[in-house]
Write an enzyme that holds these catalytic residues in place. Sequence first.
Site, PDB file in Angstrom:
ATOM      1  N   HIS A 243       0.848  -1.193   0.000  1.00  0.00           N
ATOM      2  CA  HIS A 243       0.000   0.000   0.000  1.00  0.00           C
ATOM      3  C   HIS A 243       0.875   1.233   0.000  1.00  0.00           C
ATOM      4  O   HIS A 243       1.969   1.221   0.572  1.00  0.00           O
ATOM      5  CB  HIS A 243      -0.912   0.017   1.240  1.00  0.00           C
ATOM      6  N   GLU A 298      -7.865  -5.397  -0.270  1.00  0.00           N
ATOM      7  CA  GLU A 298      -8.385  -6.194  -1.381  1.00  0.00           C
ATOM      8  C   GLU A 298      -8.344  -7.698  -1.126  1.00  0.00           C
ATOM      9  O   GLU A 298      -9.136  -8.441  -1.701  1.00  0.00           O
ATOM     10  CB  GLU A 298      -7.604  -5.883  -2.664  1.00  0.00           C
TER      11      GLU A 298
HETATM   12  N1  CMC Z   1       3.937  -7.587  -4.418  1.00  0.00           N
HETATM   13  C1  CMC Z   1       5.280  -7.616  -4.587  1.00  0.00           C
HETATM   14  N2  CMC Z   1       6.062  -6.527  -4.451  1.00  0.00           N
HETATM   15  C2  CMC Z   1       5.469  -5.376  -4.133  1.00  0.00           C
HETATM   16  C3  CMC Z   1       4.073  -5.279  -3.941  1.00  0.00           C
HETATM   17  C4  CMC Z   1       3.317  -6.455  -4.100  1.00  0.00           C
HETATM   18  N3  CMC Z   1       1.980  -6.436  -3.933  1.00  0.00           N
HETATM   19  N4  CMC Z   1       3.755  -4.005  -3.646  1.00  0.00           N
HETATM   20  C5  CMC Z   1       4.899  -3.309  -3.649  1.00  0.00           C
HETATM   21  N5  CMC Z   1       5.933  -4.134  -3.950  1.00  0.00           N
HETATM   22  C6  CMC Z   1       7.344  -3.784  -4.030  1.00  0.00           C
HETATM   23  C7  CMC Z   1       7.622  -2.933  -5.238  1.00  0.00           C
HETATM   24  O1  CMC Z   1       7.926  -3.731  -6.363  1.00  0.00           O
HETATM   25  C8  CMC Z   1       8.798  -2.134  -4.764  1.00  0.00           C
HETATM   26  O2  CMC Z   1       9.941  -2.922  -4.799  1.00  0.00           O
HETATM   27  P1  CMC Z   1      11.296  -2.336  -5.407  1.00  0.00           P
HETATM   28  O3  CMC Z   1      11.540  -1.065  -4.650  1.00  0.00           O
HETATM   29  O4  CMC Z   1      12.273  -3.428  -5.144  1.00  0.00           O
HETATM   30  O5  CMC Z   1      11.027  -2.081  -6.851  1.00  0.00           O
HETATM   31  C9  CMC Z   1       8.487  -1.916  -3.278  1.00  0.00           C
HETATM   32  O6  CMC Z   1       7.653  -2.988  -2.895  1.00  0.00           O
HETATM   33  C10 CMC Z   1       7.807  -0.608  -2.956  1.00  0.00           C
HETATM   34  O7  CMC Z   1       6.633  -0.534  -3.694  1.00  0.00           O
HETATM   35  P2  CMC Z   1       6.113   0.780  -4.377  1.00  0.00           P
HETATM   36  O8  CMC Z   1       6.094   0.542  -5.838  1.00  0.00           O
HETATM   37  O9  CMC Z   1       6.804   2.003  -3.874  1.00  0.00           O
HETATM   38  O10 CMC Z   1       4.657   0.827  -3.838  1.00  0.00           O
HETATM   39  P3  CMC Z   1       3.590   1.852  -4.319  1.00  0.00           P
HETATM   40  O11 CMC Z   1       3.262   2.716  -3.169  1.00  0.00           O
HETATM   41  O12 CMC Z   1       3.985   2.539  -5.563  1.00  0.00           O
HETATM   42  O13 CMC Z   1       2.409   0.883  -4.723  1.00  0.00           O
HETATM   43  C11 CMC Z   1       0.533  -0.476  -4.645  1.00  0.00           C
HETATM   44  C12 CMC Z   1       1.342   0.595  -3.910  1.00  0.00           C
HETATM   45  C13 CMC Z   1      -0.760  -0.728  -3.868  1.00  0.00           C
HETATM   46  C14 CMC Z   1       0.182  -0.001  -6.046  1.00  0.00           C
HETATM   47  C15 CMC Z   1       1.398  -1.770  -4.707  1.00  0.00           C
HETATM   48  O14 CMC Z   1       1.684  -2.206  -3.407  1.00  0.00           O
HETATM   49  C16 CMC Z   1       0.750  -2.867  -5.527  1.00  0.00           C
HETATM   50  O15 CMC Z   1       0.880  -2.887  -6.740  1.00  0.00           O
HETATM   51  N6  CMC Z   1       0.032  -3.822  -4.844  1.00  0.00           N
HETATM   52  C17 CMC Z   1      -0.648  -4.889  -5.560  1.00  0.00           C
HETATM   53  C18 CMC Z   1      -1.986  -4.383  -6.096  1.00  0.00           C
HETATM   54  C19 CMC Z   1      -2.987  -4.166  -4.997  1.00  0.00           C
HETATM   55  O16 CMC Z   1      -3.160  -4.990  -4.099  1.00  0.00           O
HETATM   56  N7  CMC Z   1      -3.693  -3.029  -5.088  1.00  0.00           N
HETATM   57  C20 CMC Z   1      -4.717  -2.656  -4.115  1.00  0.00           C
HETATM   58  C21 CMC Z   1      -4.283  -1.490  -3.280  1.00  0.00           C
HETATM   59  S1  CMC Z   1      -5.230  -1.265  -1.801  1.00  0.00           S
HETATM   60  C22 CMC Z   1      -6.723  -0.624  -2.386  1.00  0.00           C
HETATM   61  C23 CMC Z   1      -6.718   0.829  -2.476  1.00  0.00           C
HETATM   62  O17 CMC Z   1      -6.807   1.478  -1.400  1.00  0.00           O
HETATM   63  O18 CMC Z   1      -6.626   1.324  -3.605  1.00  0.00           O
END
Ligand code: CMC
Length: 356
Positions: A243, A298
């Site tokens: 998140h 989710e």
């Molecule tokens: N699985 C594997 N790795 C992950 C995940 C995940 N679900 N989420 C984040 N990471 C990794 C990401 O690849 C990054 O690693 P690195 O720095 O080595 O490249 C690190 O963790 C930090 O992540 P981030 O990209 O900075 O995270 P973000 O804040 O941009 O993204 C997110 C948040 C929700 C988009 C992401 O966690 C994600 O894609 N989760 C899976 C999809 C999901 O469950 N979405 C529902 C979100 S909750 C509902 C809502 O409130 O919208």
Amino acid sequence: MKLGLDDVVAAETILSHVDGEAGRLIIRGHDLEALAGRVPYEEAVAMLWDGLVPSSGSDLRALIGAARVRAFARFAPMASHLSGLTPVEGMRLLLASLPDTEKDHAALAVGAAAVAAAMAVRGARGFSPVAPDPSAGHAADLLRMLRDAPADEGEAAALDTYLVTVIDHGLNASTFTARIVASTEAGLLSSVVAGLCALKGPLHGGAPGPVLDMLDAIGGADKAEAWLDDAIGRGERLMGFGHRVYRVRDPRADVLKAAAARLKGRNNRVAFAEEVEWAALKALAKHKPGRRLDTNVEFYTALLLEALGIPREGFTPLFAAGRTAGWAAHAIEQERTGRIIRPQSRYVGPWPAEAA
Ligand code: CMC
């Protein structure tokens, strides 16, 4: 500049607060746990809208019930256009047909979102729409319109819990989108449609369907650890985890897990999901040390809605149906600021050659 606007404060709101370090969600002065599972959706809407939406002081259960009937009359002639569209696209089509000039537009948006969600889920599968019952509670009627069968008390309570849990959540991507559109004075219903468009992506509200795809692909608890290890190793994101704001467990996950566990029936896979969750957290800690990734809303949304017999392609429309009350309130709050949202970009393209 931060590409994802991380930590940027872009609005002041009285609606909700997300504390990502403590794993706490406050909605109009109440902790989520004091609302979800304790009040029906209409009561939570009344509380969220208090003093902001003109209709919030009236009998919202009756007003939203009447809005479902009003929306159904408008949408029913469009039912034949829904096949060939995904349910969330069908919902977008239906909601976009509402003029911004409608009266009681916030209540209409909430009633219409439920009718559109149910009609679009059924329409995508070639089923005809089920008319609303304005005397029923919003959650019970939504379930009935979806499944064409009455919901029992436990099922209606579970859906109420879900709708209240997702009613509002700070300045998430869809709420920010709704506020941007509202800031141009485009209108409340347009703001809600814009919110839906932002919600539909897999990184926001499109994740719960893929959570079930992941559970199906894993197959059994004994295979979870190896499967998840492989998936993260390939660079895949595990749906239902991570998140932008929460650095600990999303408080909505526990509320929904408890509600899902209370539902009986053959569709209930909570026990299996718990084992997958445990394995996923272990794999995430191994592959992404120091990232503080945990379970988000989710994961157990998927389990709860599956146990209610809702097809997975209907999960995002249901999320939108719950969040519509939040989008509407944010749109009104933003309009009241009287200020258009208009940030700057930094130009990094080529400059014209200087005239000789
Ligand atoms: N699985 C594997 N790795 C992950 C995940 C995940 N679900 N989420 C984040 N990471 C990794 C990401 O690849 C990054 O690693 P690195 O720095 O080595 O490249 C690190 O963790 C930090 O992540 P981030 O990209 O900075 O995270 P973000 O804040 O941009 O993204 C997110 C948040 C929700 C988009 C992401 O966690 C994600 O894609 N989760 C899976 C999809 C999901 O469950 N979405 C529902 C979100 S909750 C509902 C809502 O409130 O919208």
